[in-house]
Design a protein around this motif. Structure first.
Motif, mmCIF file in Angstrom:
data_model
loop_
_atom_site.group_PDB
_atom_site.id
_atom_site.type_symbol
_atom_site.label_atom_id
_atom_site.label_comp_id
_atom_site.label_asym_id
_atom_site.label_seq_id
_atom_site.Cartn_x
_atom_site.Cartn_y
_atom_site.Cartn_z
ATOM 1 N N GLU A 78 0.827 -1.213 0.000
ATOM 2 C CA GLU A 78 0.000 0.000 0.000
ATOM 3 C C GLU A 78 0.859 1.259 0.000
ATOM 4 O OE1 GLU A 78 -3.224 0.181 2.840
ATOM 5 O OE2 GLU A 78 -3.450 -1.994 2.726
ATOM 6 N N GLU A 79 1.898 1.243 0.821
ATOM 7 C CA GLU A 79 2.796 2.394 0.904
ATOM 8 C C GLU A 79 3.530 2.609 -0.422
ATOM 9 O OE1 GLU A 79 1.997 0.767 4.914
ATOM 10 O OE2 GLU A 79 2.819 -0.179 3.118
ATOM 11 N N ALA A 83 3.308 5.921 -2.696
ATOM 12 C CA ALA A 83 4.523 6.649 -3.079
ATOM 13 C C ALA A 83 4.604 6.784 -4.598
ATOM 14 C CB ALA A 83 5.768 5.944 -2.527
ATOM 15 N N SER A 84 4.220 5.745 -5.317
ATOM 16 C CA SER A 84 4.206 5.818 -6.792
ATOM 17 C C SER A 84 3.233 6.885 -7.279
ATOM 18 C CB SER A 84 3.809 4.470 -7.389
ATOM 19 O OG SER A 84 4.817 3.522 -7.168
ATOM 20 N N ASP A 100 13.019 8.806 -2.005
ATOM 21 C CA ASP A 100 12.457 10.083 -1.554
ATOM 22 C C ASP A 100 10.937 9.993 -1.457
ATOM 23 O OD1 ASP A 100 14.935 11.282 -1.406
ATOM 24 O OD2 ASP A 100 14.702 12.464 -3.239
ATOM 25 N N ALA A 101 10.310 9.385 -2.448
ATOM 26 C CA ALA A 101 8.853 9.253 -2.445
ATOM 27 C C ALA A 101 8.380 8.377 -1.290
ATOM 28 C CB ALA A 101 8.364 8.690 -3.774
ATOM 29 N N ALA A 102 9.090 7.296 -1.021
ATOM 30 C CA ALA A 102 8.722 6.427 0.104
ATOM 31 C C ALA A 102 8.866 7.166 1.431
ATOM 32 C CB ALA A 102 9.578 5.163 0.095
ATOM 33 N N VAL A 103 9.925 7.963 1.567
ATOM 34 C CA VAL A 103 10.124 8.748 2.789
ATOM 35 C C VAL A 103 9.024 9.803 2.918
ATOM 36 C CG1 VAL A 103 11.655 10.404 3.943
ATOM 37 C CG2 VAL A 103 12.604 8.323 2.923
ATOM 38 N N ALA A 104 8.717 10.485 1.840
ATOM 39 C CA ALA A 104 7.667 11.507 1.867
ATOM 40 C C ALA A 104 6.312 10.895 2.201
ATOM 41 C CB ALA A 104 7.607 12.229 0.516
ATOM 42 N N LEU A 108 4.050 11.741 5.614
ATOM 43 C CA LEU A 108 2.675 12.231 5.583
ATOM 44 C C LEU A 108 1.726 11.406 6.453
ATOM 45 C CD1 LEU A 108 2.440 13.146 1.809
ATOM 46 C CD2 LEU A 108 2.533 14.729 3.752
ATOM 47 N N ARG A 109 2.117 10.193 6.805
ATOM 48 C CA ARG A 109 1.268 9.332 7.641
ATOM 49 C C ARG A 109 1.575 9.442 9.137
ATOM 50 N NH1 ARG A 109 2.530 4.307 7.123
ATOM 51 N NH2 ARG A 109 4.218 4.452 5.623
ATOM 52 N N GLN A 110 2.554 10.250 9.509
ATOM 53 C CA GLN A 110 2.977 10.314 10.899
ATOM 54 C C GLN A 110 2.129 11.285 11.714
ATOM 55 O OE1 GLN A 110 5.222 7.894 11.706
ATOM 56 N NE2 GLN A 110 4.776 7.533 9.535
#
Length: 137
Positions: A78-79, A83-84, A100-104, A108-110
């Motif tokens: 899902e993550e 990110a994609s 970078d996209a996975a980190v972003a 956003l979910r924190q």
């Protein structure tokens, strides 16, 4: 150097450069993490950040010690899909900006407010917009 103010509670997210600076005892990064903890913020990284930050000269004992004090957020199906979608929306390509996209996406979910310690202000701005406070490292 002026001390950066962080909000009470919330989450401090480190990207690979943030983790690298912490591993290398970079004083401003260490101070920012200490201040975040003092204010009750959780300090988190994406599991992928470890892959990006570690290299052959990384002190493995120090890495284990640093990681023991961070919440490591896993990246699942899902993550990855989210990110994609963020990459597409930002007009970026996964080949260069995947982590970078996975980190972003993780940031956003924190728990809010979220502060992201990053060396990629421009890229993270494209991915996160104004939903995450970006702090340059």
């Amino acid at each position: 150097m002026a001390r950066r103010k962080l909000s009470h509670e919330g989450t401090l997210v480190l990207d690979s450069e943030g983790l690298s600076k912490l591993l290398n005892d970079h004083e401003p990064a260490v101070a920012l993490v200490a201040e975040a903890r003092k204010r009750g913020m959780e300090v988190a990284i994406s599991a992928l950040t470890i892959i990006e930050a570690v290299h052959s000269r990384t002190d493995q004992a120090r890495l284990r010690w640093i990681l023991s004090g961070l919440r490591i957020v896993q990246v699942g199906d899902e993550e990855a899909r989210a990110a994609s979608a963020m990459l597409i929306a930002a007009g970026l390509h996964g080949h260069k900006y995947a982590i970078d996209a996975a980190v972003a996406e993780m940031a956003l979910r924190q728990q809010r407010p979220v502060v992201l310690l990053t060396s990629d202000i421009d890229d993270m701005t494209k991915l996160c917009g104004d939903r995450v406070r970006l702090v340059a490292v």
